[in-house]
Write an enzyme that holds these catalytic residues in place. Sequence first.
Site, PDB file in Angstrom:
ATOM      1  N   SER A   1      23.962  17.096  19.383  1.00  0.00           N
ATOM      2  CA  SER A   1      23.444  15.742  19.205  1.00  0.00           C
ATOM      3  C   SER A   1      24.446  14.715  19.746  1.00  0.00           C
ATOM      4  O   SER A   1      24.836  14.785  20.902  1.00  0.00           O
ATOM      5  CB  SER A   1      23.114  15.507  17.728  1.00  0.00           C
ATOM      6  OG  SER A   1      22.395  14.320  17.539  1.00  0.00           O
TER       7      SER A   1
ATOM      8  N   GLU B   1      11.483  17.937  20.089  1.00  0.00           N
ATOM      9  CA  GLU B   1      12.433  16.904  19.705  1.00  0.00           C
ATOM     10  C   GLU B   1      12.031  15.546  20.279  1.00  0.00           C
ATOM     11  O   GLU B   1      11.478  15.466  21.382  1.00  0.00           O
ATOM     12  CB  GLU B   1      13.835  17.255  20.217  1.00  0.00           C
ATOM     13  CG  GLU B   1      14.454  18.463  19.562  1.00  0.00           C
ATOM     14  CD  GLU B   1      15.886  18.666  19.985  1.00  0.00           C
ATOM     15  OE1 GLU B   1      16.713  17.772  19.731  1.00  0.00           O
ATOM     16  OE2 GLU B   1      16.186  19.709  20.582  1.00  0.00           O
TER      17      GLU B   1
ATOM     18  N   HIS C   1      15.035  18.312  15.842  1.00  0.00           N
ATOM     19  CA  HIS C   1      16.426  18.007  16.144  1.00  0.00           C
ATOM     20  C   HIS C   1      17.342  18.556  15.052  1.00  0.00           C
ATOM     21  O   HIS C   1      16.983  18.567  13.874  1.00  0.00           O
ATOM     22  CB  HIS C   1      16.601  16.494  16.259  1.00  0.00           C
ATOM     23  CG  HIS C   1      17.895  16.073  16.869  1.00  0.00           C
ATOM     24  ND1 HIS C   1      18.249  16.399  18.152  1.00  0.00           N
ATOM     25  CD2 HIS C   1      18.927  15.353  16.366  1.00  0.00           C
ATOM     26  CE1 HIS C   1      19.443  15.897  18.424  1.00  0.00           C
ATOM     27  NE2 HIS C   1      19.879  15.260  17.362  1.00  0.00           N
TER      28      HIS C   1
END
Length: 320
Positions: free
Chosen positions: A141, A236, A266
Amino acid sequence: MLLKQFLTAATGPLARQQPSLGSLRLGLEIGSLFQFLPWGVYLESIRIEGMAAEWIRPKNAPAGRVLLYLHGGGYVLGSLNTHRSLVGTLAQRCNLHALAVDYRKAPDYPFPAALDDARLAYRWLLEQGYQPHNIIVAGDSAGGGLALALLIALRDEKLPLPAAAVCLSPWTDLVLPTALIRRVAHEELQLLEALTIRGWGGQYAAEVPLTHPLVSPTQADLRNLPPLLIQVSDAEVLCDEVLGFAGKASRAGVPVTLQTFEGLVHWWHLFWRLVPEARLALDQVAVFTNGIWAAQAEAARLVREARRSKTAAARLRAHS
């Protein structure tokens, strides 16, 4: 599917209560109490010029290679605790010692604090005797975006680059353009709105534009970067953004291995104990890292052969 159900159930209460950043951080830390290192992986806490960090060492992993891990959390959340289990299993699967660092978070420490801390950790590894070609940088991320920003910063400073980077659902564009917010990712989109995540990028960027190339790596010149492994799920919110970044990097001549998965939300790598696809993804990271080392070994072999051929030719000329 279980993760999507959890997101749906959690979104309503979060939207009503609008938890503070401090509450979110506390909740993640409490949740991390139930995450444990895999068996046969050992922990050593250290400090790097005041920054908290830790070595995660699988049993029998070779000492000369290292995975520098930068955790995710939108530049405002996350810690060594929240990602220890993920880093532990990744290190074990890759058979690498891993160095995880607790870089500073926004809004208390905006850009470039996180990047400065990542750079500090990389330089510290070099000072400890690790060779750049024996270092792989990884992150998930925001940590994946930070890993990319680190590569760009090192290249621009003409410093030696690591062997490769592993980016798990990297956040590469903090602008979060509406056109790239995928409406098909319904559960994640609701959570984005509930947690006001759109504001996190601005808290990190602070006084620099969100389009700054070291804030949003997708805006950078991507030439001359080392090989990249990028993993993303088609469900996502930021899938299209990640695919766009991978395409731009490939067009710039960067060796890119892009792996896409189906139907996962995610941060799905964090749930590797529960999600089979996460374990498969982490195994594929190990395949990638082993490929990096194999390519280095083959290149070294070819160099040795070329040198032997050159020496033999020189001797032949001397005796002729």
